[in-house]
Design a protein around this motif. Structure first.
Motif: not given
Length: 324
Positions: A158-173
Motif C-alpha cells: 500500500x502506498x500510504x501505510x504499506x510495510x515496504x514504503x514505511x520501511x523505505x522512509x524509516x531508512x531515509x529512502x
C-alpha cells in the motif's frame, strides 16, 4: 486288408490350438468376478463423472454456441451474430494488451519459478541438518491460497501505510517509495514477483524429490573420472531431471495462462486496463460489462491458446527427455 476306417482331413475333428506355455484360460467364475469388480468401480465413478459432465463439459460446449451470439448474460433472448465477436476480439487493443500481459506473467513466471526452484532444491539437497525445517519453510507459501496471499501483499505494498514504503522512509529512502500497484510502468513487474513468490513451493519439492533419486553411483563415477561440479550437473544430474522439468513447466504454464485471483485482488486490471490478463479480461467483459457472448468468444480463444502452448511445450519437453 484290415477293416480299419481312415478319417479324411475334411472329416477329422479339428484339434484345439495349443495353449502358450505358462498361460491358462481364465475360469468362468474368475471372469465373472472381474466383471463384477469392474462394474462396481464404474458405479463408484459414475456420480463424479456425471457431475463433471454437467458442471464442466456441457457448459464448455455451450460456451461455443454463446460465443456466436450477442447475449448479455441476463436476458432470456439473444441474437446470433456469427463470428463478429471473434473479429472484435482480434482487432481490440485491450485484448492484445491482455495477451501481452498473460505472456509476460505466464511464460515469465514459468521460467523464473523453475530456475529459482531448481537452485533452492539443489541447496536443500546439500543440507545435512534441519533439512525438514527448511523444506517446510520453502513450501509454506504454497499452502496459502492465491486470494489470501494477494490480500496480504496488497496491504504490504500500500502506498500510504504499506510495510515496504514505511520501511523505505524509516531508512531515509523515502524518495524510492512508489505506488507499487498503481504505477503503470512497474505494476506488471510487481505482479510477476508476487506470482513467483507464491507458486514456487510445489515446484521446489518436485525438483528436490528428483534430485534425491539420482543414483549416487553415477555421481561418484563422474567425480572419479575428474568431472567438475558443473560437469556433473550438466551430464549426470540435469538429464535425470528431464521428467521433473516437463511436469513443472507444464503446470506453471497452465497456471500462468489462467492467472486471475492475484489480478482481481491487487489491481482489478488497473490502472485502467494496463494489468489485465486474458482470464481477468474474460471475467470483466462477461460479468462486469454484461457482454457474455463476447466473453465466451474470448474464453474460446484462451482455451485454444492454452491447449496449443501446452501441447507444443510437452512435445518439446518429451523430445528433450528422449535425447537426455
Amino acid at each position: 486288408m484290415s477293416d480299419q476306417r481312415v478319417l479324411t482331413p475334411a472329416l477329422a475333428p479339428a484339434a484345439e490350438p495349443p495353449q502358450p506355455p505358462g498361460e491358462e484360460r481364465p475360469a468362468p467364475r474368475r471372469r465373472a468376478r472381474f466383471d463384477g469388480q469392474r462394474l462396481a468401480m464404474l458405479l463408484f465413478i459414475a456420480p463424479a463423472l456425471v457431475l463433471y459432465l454437467l458442471m464442466m463439459i456441457v457448459p464448455s460446449i455451450q460456451s461455443i454456441q454463446l460465443s456466436l451470439t450477442n447475449w448479455d448474460g441476463i436476458s432470456d433472448t439473444f441474437q446470433y451474430v456469427g463470428l463478429r465477436n471473434y473479429e472484435d476480439i482480434l482487432t481490440s487493443d485491450r485484448f492484445w494488451n491482455a495477451v501481452r500481459n498473460t505472456l509476460i506473467l505466464g511464460l515469465g513466471s514459468a521460467v523464473v519459478i523453475n530456475v529459482i526452484a531448481l537452485v533452492v532444491a539443489m541447496m536443500l539437497d546439500k543440507l545435512n541438518h534441519a533439512q525438514g525445517f527448511f523444506r517446510t519453510v520453502v513450501y509454506l507459501p504454497a499452502l496459502v491460497s492465491g486470494f489470501i496471499a494477494a490480500t496480504i501483499w496488497k496491504y504490504v505494498l500500500n502506498f500510504n501505510f504499506g510495510a515496504v514504503n514505511t520501511t523505505l522512509e524509516a531508512m531515509g529512502l523515502g524518495g524510492q517509495a512508489k505506488d507499487w500497484l498503481g504505477d503503470h510502468d512497474i505494476v506488471i513487474g510487481v505482479l510477476l514477483f508476487i506470482i513467483c513468490f507464491t507458486l514456487g513451493g510445489n515446484t521446489t519439492l518436485i525438483y528436490l524429490a528428483n534430485l534425491q533419486s539420482v543414483p549416487q553411483e553415477l555421481v561418484e563415477a563422474a567425480r572419479i573420472d575428474g568431472a567438475s561440479r558443473a560437469q556433473v550437473f550438466r551430464y549426470v544430474t540435469w538429464p535425470m531431471l528431464a521428467g521433473a522439468v516437463t511436469v513443472n513447466m507444464t503446470l506453471m504454464l497452465i497456471a500462468g495462462w489462467t492467472i486471475f485471483d492475484q489480478i482481481m485482488v491487487l489491481t482489478m486490471g488497473g490502472p485502467g486496463f494496463i494489468s489485465e490478463t486474458m482470464a481477468f479480461f474474460i471475467y470483466k467483459v462477461g460479468f462486469g460489462e454484461y457482454r457474455a457472448g463476447y466473453g465466451s468468444a474470448a474464453a474460446i480463444v484462451l482455451f485454444i491458446v492454452v491447449l496449443a502452448t501446452t501441447i507444443l511445450a510437452n512435445r518439446y519437453m518429451r523430445s528433450r527427455e528422449i535425447q537426455a
